[in-house]
Design an enzyme around this catalytic site. Structure first.
Site, mmCIF file in Angstrom:
data_model
loop_
_atom_site.group_PDB
_atom_site.id
_atom_site.type_symbol
_atom_site.label_atom_id
_atom_site.label_comp_id
_atom_site.label_asym_id
_atom_site.label_seq_id
_atom_site.Cartn_x
_atom_site.Cartn_y
_atom_site.Cartn_z
ATOM 1 N N LYS A 1 31.642 10.989 27.607
ATOM 2 C CA LYS A 1 32.191 9.942 28.498
ATOM 3 C C LYS A 1 31.447 8.628 28.268
ATOM 4 C CE LYS A 1 33.503 13.222 32.107
ATOM 5 N NZ LYS A 1 33.040 13.898 33.314
ATOM 6 N N SER B 1 35.254 18.682 33.715
ATOM 7 C CA SER B 1 35.538 19.021 32.308
ATOM 8 C C SER B 1 36.001 20.466 32.218
ATOM 9 C CB SER B 1 34.283 18.865 31.448
ATOM 10 O OG SER B 1 33.826 17.544 31.466
ATOM 11 N N LEU C 1 29.038 21.720 31.226
ATOM 12 C CA LEU C 1 30.266 20.930 31.159
ATOM 13 C C LEU C 1 30.364 20.318 32.548
ATOM 14 C CD1 LEU C 1 32.942 23.214 29.414
ATOM 15 C CD2 LEU C 1 32.095 21.028 28.586
ATOM 16 N N ASP C 2 30.756 19.064 32.652
ATOM 17 C CA ASP C 2 30.859 18.427 33.963
ATOM 18 C C ASP C 2 31.861 19.183 34.835
ATOM 19 O OD1 ASP C 2 29.175 16.483 32.986
ATOM 20 O OD2 ASP C 2 30.830 15.180 32.358
ATOM 21 N N LYS C 3 31.774 18.937 36.146
ATOM 22 C CA LYS C 3 32.685 19.607 37.078
ATOM 23 C C LYS C 3 34.148 19.344 36.700
ATOM 24 C CE LYS C 3 33.530 20.123 42.000
ATOM 25 N NZ LYS C 3 33.164 19.765 43.356
#
Ligand code: URA
Length: 261
Positions: A192, A109, A105-107
């Site tokens: 995204k 997210s 998961l992105d930073k």
């Protein structure tokens, strides 16, 4: 019944090395069935013996599976140099030596993240062939447009010319900038980039299910829970997007908005 060495059993399931276990046993901090033992090479039955270190029971399961409600600001990495890692949030009693986040998961997210030391399961879950569905709730910069539904269903092409597999998307009722999306693959920044391909922008992203496993509401931001075998099996079950939208979307939307505050 297959017996294994006590120090092997503990070291495979905790952060302790065999030499640390020896030192702890010498101080009377390792117990088998409630009785302190000194000989760490003794044989135990992993299915029936209750082993504890410093009073904490060592789970008999060979691998550990943890579901985290990842907060924003943490990276899905095992390397401290990348910034604050999600592993730092795993309580010591749940940690094992070889844990890693299974999937990214992105930073910025948040939401459902599996952390495990079971490399085979992680590989199976992340393999593009498995098509494990993942549901996200997103807050968009601009209102949701109904034409996204067909575009995503046909398989949208994102930046770099990559074509996505068909995905389902739906607006959250009474919230024009909130949407729920289900994808069955894991391209870099995929959600995204999908919204950016239709001229929108994801402001906030929260993963709310992995396969048939829905993030429990009671699991607060940054909290972890150990998964049982039946929960782990759920990871490979299909999600029910329509049921999810009907049953959970309002609560998760409220959650997402609260998280912003
Ligand atoms: N898609 C994204 O763009 N970011 C995530 O963190 C997960 C899926």
């Amino acid at each position: 019944m297959s017996l294994i060495r006590l120090d092997k059993f503990i070291s495979e399931r905790t952060e302790y090395s065999r030499s640390q276990i020896k030192q702890l046993a010498a101080k009377g901090s390792v117990t088998v069935g409630g009785v302190a033992v000194k000989k760490t090479d003794m044989k135990i039955d992993p299915d029936s013996d209750k082993i504890a270190v410093l009073g904490n029971i060592v789970a008999s399961q060979r691998f550990r599976y943890i579901l985290m409600n990842k907060p924003q600001g943490y990276v899905c990495s095992t390397n401290d140099n990348d910034g604050e890692c999600v592993l730092e949030l795993v309580p010591p009693e749940l940690r094992t030596k070889n844990m890693f986040p299974a999937g990214r998961l992105d930073k910025d997210s948040m939401g459902a993240l599996l952390i495990t030391d079971d490399g085979e399961l992680a590989h199976k879950m992340l393999s593009p062939k498995s098509h494990v569905p993942k549901i996200y709730i997103v807050k968009l910069d601009r209102p949701f447009q109904n034409n996204y539904i067909n575009k995503f269903e046909r398989g949208i092409t994102i930046s770099g010319g990559e074509r996505c597999l068909p995905a389902r998307v739906k607006a959250v009722e009474n919230a024009e900038k909130l949407a729920i999306i289900e994808i069955c693959e894991g391209k870099y920044h995929q959600v995204k980039r999908m919204f950016s391909a239709v001229g929108n922008h994801v402001d906030i992203l929260m993963r709310v299910s992995l396969g048939g496993l829905v993030l429990p509401e009671k699991l607060g931001k940054g909290e972890c829970m150990e998964l049982l075998h039946k929960d782990v099996e759920n990871l490979f079950k299909p999600s029910d997007f329509d049921l999810f939208c009907a049953k959970f979307s309002q609560n998760f939307s409220a959650n997402l908005i609260n998280n912003q505050l």
